[in-house]
Scaffold this motif. Structure first.
Motif, short mmCIF file in Angstrom:
data_model
loop_
_atom_site.label_atom_id
_atom_site.label_comp_id
_atom_site.label_asym_id
_atom_site.label_seq_id
_atom_site.Cartn_x
_atom_site.Cartn_y
_atom_site.Cartn_z
N ILE A 7 -57.48 13.15 -24.50
CA ILE A 7 -57.62 13.10 -23.04
C ILE A 7 -58.56 11.96 -22.65
O ILE A 7 -58.29 11.20 -21.71
CB ILE A 7 -58.12 14.46 -22.49
CG1 ILE A 7 -57.03 15.52 -22.66
CG2 ILE A 7 -58.54 14.34 -21.03
CD1 ILE A 7 -57.46 16.93 -22.34
N PHE A 8 -59.68 11.83 -23.37
CA PHE A 8 -60.63 10.76 -23.08
C PHE A 8 -59.98 9.39 -23.27
O PHE A 8 -60.12 8.51 -22.42
CB PHE A 8 -61.87 10.88 -23.99
CG PHE A 8 -62.81 9.72 -23.84
CD1 PHE A 8 -63.66 9.63 -22.75
CD2 PHE A 8 -62.81 8.69 -24.78
CE1 PHE A 8 -64.51 8.54 -22.60
CE2 PHE A 8 -63.66 7.60 -24.64
CZ PHE A 8 -64.51 7.53 -23.54
N PHE A 12 -59.40 6.67 -20.36
CA PHE A 12 -59.99 5.34 -20.54
C PHE A 12 -58.92 4.25 -20.43
O PHE A 12 -59.11 3.23 -19.77
CB PHE A 12 -60.72 5.25 -21.88
CG PHE A 12 -61.38 3.92 -22.10
CD1 PHE A 12 -62.54 3.58 -21.43
CD2 PHE A 12 -60.81 2.99 -22.96
CE1 PHE A 12 -63.14 2.35 -21.63
CE2 PHE A 12 -61.39 1.75 -23.16
CZ PHE A 12 -62.57 1.43 -22.50
N ALA A 13 -57.77 4.48 -21.05
CA ALA A 13 -56.68 3.51 -21.00
C ALA A 13 -56.16 3.35 -19.56
O ALA A 13 -55.89 2.23 -19.11
CB ALA A 13 -55.55 3.93 -21.93
N ALA A 14 -56.05 4.45 -18.83
CA ALA A 14 -55.58 4.39 -17.45
C ALA A 14 -56.56 3.60 -16.58
O ALA A 14 -56.16 2.76 -15.75
CB ALA A 14 -55.39 5.80 -16.89
N ILE A 15 -57.86 3.84 -16.76
CA ILE A 15 -58.87 3.12 -15.98
C ILE A 15 -58.87 1.64 -16.35
O ILE A 15 -58.94 0.77 -15.48
CB ILE A 15 -60.27 3.75 -16.20
CG1 ILE A 15 -60.32 5.13 -15.55
CG2 ILE A 15 -61.38 2.86 -15.66
CD1 ILE A 15 -61.54 5.94 -15.88
N LEU A 16 -58.76 1.33 -17.63
CA LEU A 16 -58.74 -0.06 -18.08
C LEU A 16 -57.52 -0.81 -17.52
O LEU A 16 -57.64 -1.94 -17.05
CB LEU A 16 -58.76 -0.14 -19.61
CG LEU A 16 -58.84 -1.53 -20.22
CD1 LEU A 16 -60.14 -2.21 -19.79
CD2 LEU A 16 -58.75 -1.46 -21.72
N MET A 17 -56.35 -0.16 -17.56
CA MET A 17 -55.15 -0.81 -17.01
C MET A 17 -55.28 -1.01 -15.50
O MET A 17 -54.90 -2.05 -14.96
CB MET A 17 -53.90 0.01 -17.35
CG MET A 17 -53.50 -0.09 -18.80
SD MET A 17 -51.91 0.67 -19.19
CE MET A 17 -52.13 2.33 -18.66
N LEU A 22 -55.71 -4.40 -10.90
CA LEU A 22 -56.18 -4.44 -9.52
C LEU A 22 -57.41 -5.33 -9.29
O LEU A 22 -57.67 -5.72 -8.15
CB LEU A 22 -56.51 -3.02 -9.04
CG LEU A 22 -55.33 -2.05 -9.03
CD1 LEU A 22 -55.79 -0.65 -8.68
CD2 LEU A 22 -54.26 -2.52 -8.06
N ALA A 23 -58.14 -5.65 -10.34
CA ALA A 23 -59.35 -6.46 -10.15
C ALA A 23 -59.36 -7.73 -10.98
O ALA A 23 -59.55 -8.82 -10.45
CB ALA A 23 -60.58 -5.62 -10.48
N LEU A 24 -59.14 -7.63 -12.26
CA LEU A 24 -59.27 -8.78 -13.15
C LEU A 24 -58.20 -9.85 -12.90
O LEU A 24 -58.52 -11.02 -12.69
CB LEU A 24 -59.25 -8.33 -14.61
CG LEU A 24 -59.54 -9.40 -15.65
CD1 LEU A 24 -60.92 -10.00 -15.41
CD2 LEU A 24 -59.44 -8.83 -17.04
#
Length: 194
Positions: A7-8, A12-17, A22-24
């Motif tokens: 789950i972690f 983490f992968a969802a937040i990184l993508m 959306l930002a990088l």
């Protein structure tokens, strides 16, 4: 324990993508944009004026983007010789594109109305120069003084008619009003070379 780790790692992968998409990536794309010819960075006074523009909520009624042909009638209204370009905003760390157009677009206001007297009178009492305007007045950016108390270095604002100060008094622009004027004079759209 394996399920918690899974789950972690998924979160983490969802937040990184999301961060990447959306930002990088947009940040890297925008970093490559060159300023439009004639665009320059703000002076101290202009930057302070921009802060006042934001503080007083000017962007809630005014936009700063001339829409190109096919997206409205901005150029037909005389709000600029061309549509806005990404390079027009290179030096804006907080873009003031606006939310709606209760008032006119200001991206080309320095070209359309460069008069300091007009701009300051408009800020003090908009209806003194634009009858029927719905813009609120900003009298706290000014002081009303007796004529004999005005210093030579101070800027007086010509206000006439029903909005004129009492006999023997004048409206004097504060430093904030002059800074806001300086910022408005940066809003000048230049003809793009073909």
């Amino acid at each position: 324990m394996t399920r918690a780790l899974l789950i972690f790692m998924g979160a983490f992968a969802a937040i990184l993508m999301s961060f990447t998409a959306l930002a990088l990536v947009p940040s890297l794309q925008l970093a490559a944009i060159e300023p439009t010819e004639g665009t320059r960075n703000y002076t101290f006074e202009e930057r302070m004026g921009k802060q006042i523009y934001m503080r007083d909520g000017c962007m809630y009624c005014h936009t700063q983007q001339v829409r190109p042909d096919g997206f409205g009638s901005d150029m037909d209204r005389g709000w600029g010789p061309r549509g806005s370009l990404p390079g027009d905003y290179v030096y804006d760390d907080t873009h003031q594109l606006g939310t709606m157009r209760t008032g006119p677009d200001l991206h080309d206001i320095a070209t359309r109305q460069p008069s300091r007297d007009w701009q300051l009178a408009h800020l003090y009492q908009p209806r003194s120069v634009s009858p029927g305007s719905v813009m609120p007045a900003y009298p706290y950016l000014f002081e009303v003084k007796n004529e004999d108390e005005v210093l030579a270095s101070e800027v007086t604002v010509p206000i006439g008619g029903e909005y004129a100060p009492p006999e023997g008094q004048v409206v004097v622009a504060t430093e904030e009003a002059l800074w806001l004027y300086e910022y408005l004079m940066t809003l000048e759209l230049r003809e793009q070379e073909e």
